[in-house]
Design an enzyme around this catalytic site. Sequence first.
Site: not given
Ligand code: FRU
Length: 484
Positions: A41, A43, A59, A102-103, A220
């Site tokens: 796991l 974000d 995630q 992704y996030s 990010e």
């Molecule tokens: C932050 C990140 C985000 C990305 C995601 C990928 O931890 O790098 O920028 O969307 O994790 O899992």
Amino acid sequence: MKQTALEMQKKVNSMIANAKQVVASDSYRLHYHLMPPVGLLNDPNGFIYYKGKYHIFYQWNPFQTSHGAKFWGHYISDDLVHWKEAPFALAPDSWFDKDGCYSGSAIVHNDKMYLFYTGNVKDDEGNRESYQCLAVSKDGLTFEKKGPVIQVPTGYTAHFRDPKVFYQDNLWYMVLGAQTEAEQGEVVLFASSDLVSWKFRGTLSGSNQNGLGNFGYMWECPDLLKVNGKDILLVCPQGIQPRGFDFQNIFQSGYFAGKVDLEKAAFEHGDFIELDRGFDFYAPQTTVDEYGRQLLFGWMGNAEEEDVVQPTVQYEWIHALTIPRELEWKDGVLLQHPVRELKKLRENEVGYKDVLLDSQAKTFQHVSGSVSELIIEITEMNAENFSVQLGNSTIILFDQSNQVLTLEREKFNGKELEQRHYSLDKLHSLHVFRDASSLELFVNDGEAVFSARIFDQGHEIVFNVDGRVTLNVHKWDLQRTTTY
Ligand code: FRU
């Protein structure tokens, strides 16, 4: 080879089923924190209050305890404390997200839930492409992908991700984490009237802007919110060197407070302040609930290389989310409080009032336990050092002469100790949440928070002082809510 959604679902379900026993046999499995049922796991995503329930996505790599093509795992709750696992919401099964969903974030519009996320795509040479994508749900359980709605604008690299969408002044806005071609981190702003067609508005802040100096090659997971009327930009800059007690983790997570002008895409703000002073915290996300509370979940982890030696890896899972926190802006400080619903988990209360410790080490009867909540109020302190040892190796130490609070833990390799520090004028209270392998410490009613994974299940709690200190101590055991 491309897999159908159904095949993907079957593969994930059998992964969960096969690992269930080994995962459940891990004594480091947490009791009241959200974790992956198996795998990795990172974000928190899509945090939203929808049709009377809280939804949190995350995630998720269900197949390995390392990063990879991410899914969106999904949990649903009535009260922020008791969560039910839902089928994953998004799988990396389309051309525009094949290497990871992704996030991103969620909003509610016309009774539907809209998810915005970044489609991560890599070609055979490893070149990256990023698409900001939309998926829509009528029931909060199944999501229909609508595909990309934003391409990377000129002047930016493919490190362009993590859309957070919100509504203000009759328009939808989106903040995104970005990297310019000159490799400077930025937060950029888009606007839309229909959630589908988005216009680039400009840069809100970034490295070498707003008087920041060199402040990271990539930013990010931005989030722009109002807390008690103050504009707060949460963001996670990468590539910042440690400075004194600050920026000790590999990547940083913090906020700028100031005044935003969405029309002009401008943000006047102060310094970057770290949100968490501990070891394991990153990529937080907020939402507003029906009570108007600003709530926050963070990833109780970071992208540390040492993660591979975390003991849970042998049990086929890694990482967790923090407990949910409520934000408050007060006297120029962003305070973080554990949400009040956590009180529901309390049992076996023990309390001691006005206890004087005089140059001694002391334990209190029934004040122990590695799954517990502890509140220590310091009403008087006439000593240089006051410490609380939790288990065998974790220490919270307040050095009054230097006005420094330290959290010390054993490194994940189990061989050395490491510390994080925070400067404060006066110590009034320590509020500690321990779970089987985690610790979250709220200092002075949320003025600072330290989050850490701790792989030490010692039960004892020992107080120590080299002078006189007067304390109130409260302790509860906390009930188990996780069933997976
Ligand atoms: C932050 C990140 C985000 C990305 C995601 C990928 O931890 O790098 O920028 O969307 O994790 O899992």
